[in-house]
Design an enzyme around this catalytic site. Structure first.
Site, PDB file in Angstrom:
ATOM      1  N   HIS A 187       0.832  -1.192   0.000  1.00  0.00           N
ATOM      2  CA  HIS A 187       0.000   0.000   0.000  1.00  0.00           C
ATOM      3  C   HIS A 187       0.881   1.263   0.000  1.00  0.00           C
ATOM      4  O   HIS A 187       0.655   2.213  -0.753  1.00  0.00           O
ATOM      5  CB  HIS A 187      -0.836  -0.044   1.279  1.00  0.00           C
ATOM      6  CG  HIS A 187      -2.077   0.755   1.214  1.00  0.00           C
ATOM      7  ND1 HIS A 187      -3.256   0.337   1.730  1.00  0.00           N
ATOM      8  CD2 HIS A 187      -2.322   1.969   0.682  1.00  0.00           C
ATOM      9  CE1 HIS A 187      -4.171   1.252   1.531  1.00  0.00           C
ATOM     10  NE2 HIS A 187      -3.630   2.249   0.889  1.00  0.00           N
ATOM     11  N   CYS A 495       0.704  -2.889 -21.928  1.00  0.00           N
ATOM     12  CA  CYS A 495       0.512  -2.096 -20.704  1.00  0.00           C
ATOM     13  C   CYS A 495       1.447  -2.505 -19.585  1.00  0.00           C
ATOM     14  O   CYS A 495       1.313  -2.014 -18.472  1.00  0.00           O
ATOM     15  CB  CYS A 495      -0.948  -2.162 -20.248  1.00  0.00           C
ATOM     16  SG  CYS A 495      -1.488  -3.818 -19.826  1.00  0.00           S
TER      17      CYS A 495
HETATM   18  C1  PEP Z   1       1.609  -7.172 -16.582  1.00  0.00           C
HETATM   19  O1  PEP Z   1       1.634  -8.319 -16.137  1.00  0.00           O
HETATM   20  O2  PEP Z   1       2.427  -6.716 -17.407  1.00  0.00           O
HETATM   21  C2  PEP Z   1       0.574  -6.229 -16.119  1.00  0.00           C
HETATM   22  C3  PEP Z   1       0.412  -5.048 -16.675  1.00  0.00           C
HETATM   23  O3  PEP Z   1      -0.186  -6.621 -15.064  1.00  0.00           O
HETATM   24  P1  PEP Z   1       0.285  -6.588 -13.525  1.00  0.00           P
HETATM   25  O4  PEP Z   1       1.635  -5.940 -13.457  1.00  0.00           O
HETATM   26  O5  PEP Z   1      -0.767  -5.845 -12.804  1.00  0.00           O
HETATM   27  O6  PEP Z   1       0.323  -8.051 -13.194  1.00  0.00           O
END
Ligand code: PEP
Ligand code: MG
Length: 539
Positions: A187, A495
């Site tokens: 957090h 992403c």
């Molecule tokens: C990823 O796995 O690249 C992603 C964007 O998701 P997280 O980092 O939330 O697992």
């Protein structure tokens, strides 16, 4: 705290929030109960009551200065302070001749140990709030006021840091955080990233005595305590270069991103807490490529209801003002346990996380889908499923979404059917994207894709060198996903954190990627870097 001597040499931990910080050290380790001899039991009981009042007033004051999500957490602490059950053992100890300080420390230590030993993850997670309360009461009893946060620009150093200590600190003059334990997904780390406070976690035990000054590199996870003149000069020079670059990069914020050879690149942002968008200008990006919703599920009130989720999603859609917003359904599990929902597993990254968990808990999943379908009436929403590994998971999620929409309409409520896309983060999808044509779009999750392709845990510093997003095997899967997208006429974006990494980004664009979603703090430098790239320069 004992352990490795920390002065002079450079220590390596995990980068939890980017940027450079330099400043005086304030050690924020556990407050030790005073050894003052006990006075008359009535006087000690009155001191305890006074400390409880002071602590409650401090928390109430703090609540007025923080966002809704943090206020909810503080409300939980207020309720605990008022709970007789928590303070009864301290009152008993005082009646038996203890000082208020010793009684509070013993009572809270016992409660913390009990919460930590609980089978229920929700209670284990709440032990941090109890630790927070313990510290606050002991500070009140010793007459201390705000403690650590009082020194402007300080680097807070400790074993771990409580969320309220972070919120109480004035970060306006800079400063940083260095922790022996802690985690980038905590957090506090999320708060630090949102506020732009450089932070390094997981240094391991080190000797915190005699530390006066720290240089913190939140990009590489390196820290130097009590530096010599040369290290200080080097750090300051780098900070100046970075500040100049950041200033220059800002000029790119207001323009659409395009390479030096004229290829347009769509640059979106990743957000976690809905409040994060408050400080951002939507015209600086092409929308939100990933809104992680795990953060909403960490409130002290347990799992969020439909109404609070609806409000959070609607707020972000309103901010985006017609730009595309991709909200990901709950990706609990793995490195993101959700108290009261995820179960303990021997290998959580390969276990019941993301869409797997949502499909097993339709009672929880439906609440989120209903909130999303309602929020979709107020903007340009896309919904994204995490950790998809077989096509049937999309079919099942789509069936549940359609069912929720029919249910909402039968109740006379407005609802829309947003496009339903998927994260491409399990290699099975990237290898055979053509099987996943039921999705409305693909978004490559390079963080998980990399750890699964290279069998190198994303939370394990020992194999961090292996888990590189620009490994040829990962890039081959990025290219394969892009080809799959072209063949099925589906938009493909990325992403994961690789999109914000300027060493990796040219290689991704060279694979054919044209849509990327990055950390808000990286937006300016990513757009500036794109403007300097010629496709084919994959350096
Ligand atoms: C990823 O796995 O690249 C992603 C964007 O998701 P997280 O980092 O939330 O697992
Ligand atoms: Mg992921």
């Amino acid at each position: 705290m004992t352990g490795t001597p920390a002065t002079g040499q450079e220590l390596a931990g995990r980068a939890a929030s980017p940027g450079l910080a330099a400043g005086p050290v304030v050690v924020v380790d556990r407050v030790v109960a005073g050894t003052r001899p006990a006075g008359d039991p009535d006087a000690e009981a009155a001191r305890l009551s006074q400390a409880l009042e002071t602590a409650s007033a401090q928390i109430a004051g703090l609540m007025e200065t923080v966002d809704a999500e943090a206020a909810e957490m503080l409300e939980f602490q207020l309720a605990m302070l008022e709970d007789e059950e928590l303070t009864a053992p301290a009152r008993e100890a005082i009646a038996g001749g203890s000082s208020a300080d010793a009684a509070v420390a013993a009572a809270l230590d016992a409660a913390i140990a009990e919460y930590r030993a609980s089978q229920d993850e929700y209670f284990r997670a709440r032990s941090a709030d109890l630790a927070d309360i313990r510290e606050r009461l002991l500070r009140a009893l010793s007459g201390e006021e705000g403690a650590a946060g009082s020194m402007a620009g300080a680097v807070l150093v400790g074993t771990d840091l409580t969320p309220t200590r972070f919120l109480e600190t004035d970060w306006s003059a800079g400063g940083g955080i260095v922790l022996a334990e802690g985690s980038p997904s905590s957090h506090v780390a999320m708060l630090a990233r949102a506020r732009g406070v450089p932070m390094v976690t997981g240094l391991g035990a080190f000797d915190m005595s005699g530390l006066t000054e720290a240089l913190v590199d939140g990009d590489s996870g390196r820290v130097r305590f009590n530096p010599d003149e040369a290290a200080r000069r080097q750090h300051n020079e780098r900070a100046e270069v970075l500040a100049r670059e950041a200033e220059a990069a800002k000029t790119y914020l207001g323009r659409p991103a395009a390479t030096a050879c004229g290829v347009s690149i769509s640059v979106m942002i990743n957000v976690a807490a809905p409040e994060e968008v408050d400080a951002l200008d939507p015209s600086h990006c092409d929308g939100i490529g990933l809104m992680r919703t795990e953060f909403l599920f960490h409130g002290p009130g347990g799992l969020p209801d439909e109404e609070s989720q609806y409000r959070a999603y609607r707020k972000v859609l309103a901010w985006a003002d017609g730009r595309s917003v991709t909200i990901r359904t709950l990706d609990a599990g793995g490195d993101k346990p959700v108290p009261g929902l995820t179960v303990e597993e021997s290998n959580p990254f390969l276990g019941c996380r993301g869409i797997r968990l949502s499909l097993r808990r339709p009672d929880v999943f439906r609440v989120q889908l209903r909130a999303l379908a309602r929020a979709g009436c107020h903007g340009n929403l896309q919904v994204m499923l995490p950790m998809v590994s077989v096509p049937g998971e999309i079919t099942e999620a789509a069936r549940l979404l359609d069912d929720c929409i029919a249910e909402l309409r039968a109740e006379g409520r407005e609802a829309v059917r947003p496009p339903l896309g998927i994260m491409v983060e399990v290699p099975a999808v990237a290898v055979t994207p053509e099987r996943f044509g039921e999705a409305a779009f693909f978004s490559i999750g390079s963080n998980d894709l990399t750890q699964y392709v290279l069998a190198a845990g994303r939370d394990s510093p020992d194999v961090a060198e292996l888990g590189r997003a620009d490994d040829p095997a990962v890039l081959a899967l990025v290219a394969s996903t892009l080809r799959g997208g072209v063949a099925a006429r589906l938009p493909v974006s990325l992403c994961g954190d690789a999109g914000s990494d300027l060493a990796v980004l040219p290689k991704l664009l060279a694979c054919g990627l044209r849509r990327v979603s990055v950390a808000p703090a990286a937006l300016a430098r990513v757009k500036a870097a794109i403007a300097g790239m010629r496709l084919g320069d994959d350096g």
